[in-house]
Design a protein around this motif. Structure first.
Motif, PDB file in Angstrom:
ATOM      1  N   PRO A  14      -6.467  -5.575  -1.153  1.00 40.40           N
ATOM      2  CA  PRO A  14      -5.637  -4.372  -1.036  1.00 40.40           C
ATOM      3  C   PRO A  14      -4.635  -4.487   0.109  1.00 40.40           C
ATOM      4  N   LEU A  15      -3.477  -3.886  -0.086  1.00 42.53           N
ATOM      5  CA  LEU A  15      -2.431  -3.911   0.933  1.00 42.53           C
ATOM      6  C   LEU A  15      -2.846  -3.161   2.190  1.00 42.53           C
ATOM      7  N   ASN A  16      -3.700  -2.157   2.048  1.00 45.06           N
ATOM      8  CA  ASN A  16      -4.089  -1.370   3.215  1.00 45.06           C
ATOM      9  C   ASN A  16      -4.990  -2.133   4.193  1.00 45.06           C
ATOM     10  N   TYR A  17      -5.390  -3.353   3.831  1.00 46.99           N
ATOM     11  CA  TYR A  17      -6.160  -4.185   4.774  1.00 46.99           C
ATOM     12  C   TYR A  17      -5.299  -4.625   5.957  1.00 46.99           C
ATOM     13  N   ALA A  18      -3.985  -4.635   5.763  1.00 42.96           N
ATOM     14  CA  ALA A  18      -3.078  -5.161   6.795  1.00 42.96           C
ATOM     15  C   ALA A  18      -3.242  -4.425   8.116  1.00 42.96           C
ATOM     16  N   THR A  48      -2.860 -11.083  16.849  1.00 43.11           N
ATOM     17  CA  THR A  48      -1.550 -10.756  17.432  1.00 43.11           C
ATOM     18  C   THR A  48      -0.457 -10.625  16.379  1.00 43.11           C
ATOM     19  N   GLY A  49      -0.760 -10.919  15.130  1.00 44.06           N
ATOM     20  CA  GLY A  49       0.249 -10.794  14.078  1.00 44.06           C
ATOM     21  C   GLY A  49      -0.382 -10.904  12.702  1.00 44.06           C
ATOM     22  N   VAL A  50       0.171 -10.169  11.741  1.00 37.76           N
ATOM     23  CA  VAL A  50      -0.366 -10.170  10.378  1.00 37.76           C
ATOM     24  C   VAL A  50       0.793 -10.172   9.384  1.00 37.76           C
ATOM     25  N   SER A  51       0.660 -10.968   8.341  1.00 33.15           N
ATOM     26  CA  SER A  51       1.601 -10.934   7.232  1.00 33.15           C
ATOM     27  C   SER A  51       0.825 -11.260   5.962  1.00 33.15           C
ATOM     28  N   TRP A  52       1.504 -11.295   4.828  1.00 34.42           N
ATOM     29  CA  TRP A  52       0.823 -11.563   3.566  1.00 34.42           C
ATOM     30  C   TRP A  52       1.756 -12.256   2.582  1.00 34.42           C
ATOM     31  N   SER A  53       1.152 -12.822   1.549  1.00 34.18           N
ATOM     32  CA  SER A  53       1.944 -13.517   0.530  1.00 34.18           C
ATOM     33  C   SER A  53       1.215 -13.506  -0.804  1.00 34.18           C
ATOM     34  N   LEU A  81       9.852  -6.592  -3.673  1.00 30.76           N
ATOM     35  CA  LEU A  81      10.497  -6.684  -4.985  1.00 30.76           C
ATOM     36  C   LEU A  81       9.449  -6.939  -6.062  1.00 30.76           C
ATOM     37  N   LEU A  82       8.531  -7.834  -5.787  1.00 32.34           N
ATOM     38  CA  LEU A  82       7.471  -8.148  -6.742  1.00 32.34           C
ATOM     39  C   LEU A  82       6.613  -6.913  -7.009  1.00 32.34           C
ATOM     40  N   ALA A  83       6.237  -6.190  -5.946  1.00 29.38           N
ATOM     41  CA  ALA A  83       5.376  -5.019  -6.102  1.00 29.38           C
ATOM     42  C   ALA A  83       6.073  -3.917  -6.884  1.00 29.38           C
ATOM     43  N   GLU A  84       7.318  -3.636  -6.542  1.00 31.39           N
ATOM     44  CA  GLU A  84       8.040  -2.548  -7.220  1.00 31.39           C
ATOM     45  C   GLU A  84       8.306  -2.875  -8.684  1.00 31.39           C
ATOM     46  N   THR A  85       8.668  -4.121  -8.953  1.00 30.70           N
ATOM     47  CA  THR A  85       8.937  -4.517 -10.343  1.00 30.70           C
ATOM     48  C   THR A  85       7.673  -4.437 -11.176  1.00 30.70           C
ATOM     49  N   LEU A 126       4.268  -2.749 -15.362  1.00 30.27           N
ATOM     50  CA  LEU A 126       2.858  -2.631 -15.720  1.00 30.27           C
ATOM     51  C   LEU A 126       2.340  -1.202 -15.664  1.00 30.27           C
ATOM     52  N   LYS A 127       3.167  -0.307 -15.105  1.00 33.12           N
ATOM     53  CA  LYS A 127       2.803   1.116 -15.022  1.00 33.12           C
ATOM     54  C   LYS A 127       1.475   1.343 -14.291  1.00 33.12           C
ATOM     55  N   ARG A 128       1.248   0.538 -13.249  1.00 33.81           N
ATOM     56  CA  ARG A 128       0.046   0.744 -12.439  1.00 33.81           C
ATOM     57  C   ARG A 128       0.319   0.251 -11.019  1.00 33.81           C
ATOM     58  N   SER A 129      -0.593   0.565 -10.126  1.00 35.95           N
ATOM     59  CA  SER A 129      -0.412   0.192  -8.722  1.00 35.95           C
ATOM     60  C   SER A 129      -0.348  -1.327  -8.570  1.00 35.95           C
ATOM     61  N   ALA A 130       0.552  -1.778  -7.731  1.00 35.79           N
ATOM     62  CA  ALA A 130       0.682  -3.219  -7.464  1.00 35.79           C
ATOM     63  C   ALA A 130       0.545  -3.500  -5.974  1.00 35.79           C
ATOM     64  N   ASP A 131      -0.144  -2.597  -5.274  1.00 36.95           N
ATOM     65  CA  ASP A 131      -0.300  -2.752  -3.832  1.00 36.95           C
ATOM     66  C   ASP A 131      -1.454  -3.694  -3.503  1.00 36.95           C
ATOM     67  N   TYR A 132      -1.322  -4.910  -3.982  1.00 38.09           N
ATOM     68  CA  TYR A 132      -2.315  -5.946  -3.718  1.00 38.09           C
ATOM     69  C   TYR A 132      -1.584  -7.220  -3.287  1.00 38.09           C
ATOM     70  N   VAL A 133      -2.259  -7.996  -2.468  1.00 38.57           N
ATOM     71  CA  VAL A 133      -1.670  -9.248  -1.990  1.00 38.57           C
ATOM     72  C   VAL A 133      -2.625 -10.394  -2.280  1.00 38.57           C
ATOM     73  N   GLY A 134      -2.078 -11.603  -2.305  1.00 39.39           N
ATOM     74  CA  GLY A 134      -2.899 -12.783  -2.565  1.00 39.39           C
ATOM     75  C   GLY A 134      -3.744 -13.166  -1.362  1.00 39.39           C
TER      76      GLY A 134
END
Length: 385
Positions: free
Chosen positions: A67-71, A81-86, A189-193, A198-206
């Motif tokens: 989930p994106l909220n883990y960030a 000291t820093g966090v990002s995702w891909s 861009l990937l999440a919004e598209t 897909l008409k569902r939440s895309a707030d997930y990261v690899g």
């Protein structure tokens, strides 16, 4: 100087045999160097990792997202000291043959974690401002002839549809170990598209990339992160970037072991060929060595002649093989494209090639030198025609 001229003259007394032996040496040393370079290239991703970066993924598998909220929770972990995702994208450029890594990233935080990606300020700014923009490494840009402003279409395999990106920047690696064969674009861009399609939440990261304050704190920070998400719906596995990359390399461990074994088998084979050449040389000159001993030359001088001749042949053939390795490796790297992000003959490989040549020369002459040093003068002179 006299001794060297004598060794050189003796080495080429039978030119065809010597030249064929040298050709074998050239092929063997060149093949040895190329195989060692392939192994180095396989581990290039491991060598180019940072000791202050961790990778947090789903504990089940990489195919399961987080989930994106883990960030935000990761940022609050002591020592971080820093966090990002891909996200791995897996698109196809024109044809399936054009394979190269593509990642959807959070641009600002991701580039901050990878200072080895040297990007011009104006190109970085243009990338950050353009949601449809992307950046690529110099090697990838050169491979496909891309320049800033070009449109790059990718056909999605994991994420359906045709995705077209505008090239906003080309980064150079800070050193030779930096991967320059990737394409990065905006995760947003990937999440919004995906939300629209897909008409569902895309707030997930690899995966999450986490920077820590001290390399020595990697084990304890990793444990803190995994404890933070223990017993949650998406438990995590955190490891150093190097361990993460080694996980991919280990999938091909059997192949690497085989390639490594073949590289040394080649040296053993040419050693046997070289030993046969030196044994034939010694037998043909049996009378000459007996005459030298009769004239008062010590057995040690005969040994020096044989070892010297063998080393001359080995170093000429080995040196030619080493020099030939460089253009062959460059051509090989060009033919495989981005399969190996970093493909270059290392100083260590060249030293191993020279060492292999030395060993071949010494071992090939050992038996005939020992035999000729113990030759009986009378029996040796009987071979005089």
């Amino acid at each position: 100087m006299f001794l060297f001229r004598l060794l050189l003259k003796n080495a080429f007394r039978h030119r065809l045999r010597t030249l064929l032996t040298m050709v074998g040496l050239v092929v063997a040393i060149c093949a040895f160097g190329l195989l060692r370079t392939i192994i180095d290239a396989w581990y290039a991703g491991v060598e180019g990792t940072s000791s202050v970066r961790l990778v947090t993924r789903n504990s089940i598998s990489l195919t399961f997202p987080l989930p994106l909220n883990y960030a935000e929770r990761l940022r609050n972990v002591d020592g971080v000291t820093g966090v990002s995702w891909s996200n791995w994208f897996g698109g196809v450029y024109i044809t399936e043959r054009n394979f190269f890594p593509q990642f959807a990233v959070e641009p600002a935080s991701y580039l901050a974690l990878y200072p080895e990606y040297v990007l011009k300020d104006e190109e970085k700014k243009a990338f950050l401002l353009d949601r449809q923009g992307c950046i690529v490494g110099r090697k990838l840009a050169n491979q496909y002839g891309w320049k800033v402003g070009d449109q790059i279409p990718l056909r999605g395999t994991i994420f359906p549809g045709t995705w077209t990106f505008t090239l906003r920047g080309i980064w150079d690696g800070a050193d030779a170990k930096t991967d320059e064969s990737q394409l990065l674009f905006h995760w947003q861009l990937l999440a919004e598209t995906n939300k629209k399609r897909l008409k569902r939440s895309a707030d997930y990261v690899g995966v999450y990339i986490v920077r820590i304050n001290e390399p020595n704190n990697a084990p304890i920070v990793s444990e803190r992160i995994d404890q933070q998400f223990k017993n949650s719906l998406a438990e995590t596995l955190t490891e150093t970037e190097k361990a993460f990359q080694l996980g991919f390399v280990s999938m091909s461990e059997a192949i690497l072991v085989a390639v490594n074994a073949v590289s040394y088998v080649i040296i053993i084979i040419i050693m046997a060929v070289m030993a046969n050449t030196m044994s034939m040389t010694a037998r043909e000159r049996l009378a000459e060595y007996a005459t030298l001993k009769a004239l008062g030359f010590s057995p040690g001088f005969v040994v020096k002649l044989l070892f010297g001749e063998s080393l001359v042949i080995a170093f000429i053939g080995g040196g030619a093989g080493l020099l030939l390795t460089l253009p062959i490796a460059a051509a090989f790297a060009k033919s495989v494209g981005s399969l190996f992000p970093v493909f270059a003959v290392s100083d260590t490989t060249m030293m191993l090639q020279l060492l292999a040549s030395l060993i071949v020369g010494v071992v090939a002459a050992a038996w005939p030198a020992w035999k000729m040093s113990r030759i009986d003068i009378v029996n040796g002179l009987r071979h005089v025609a």
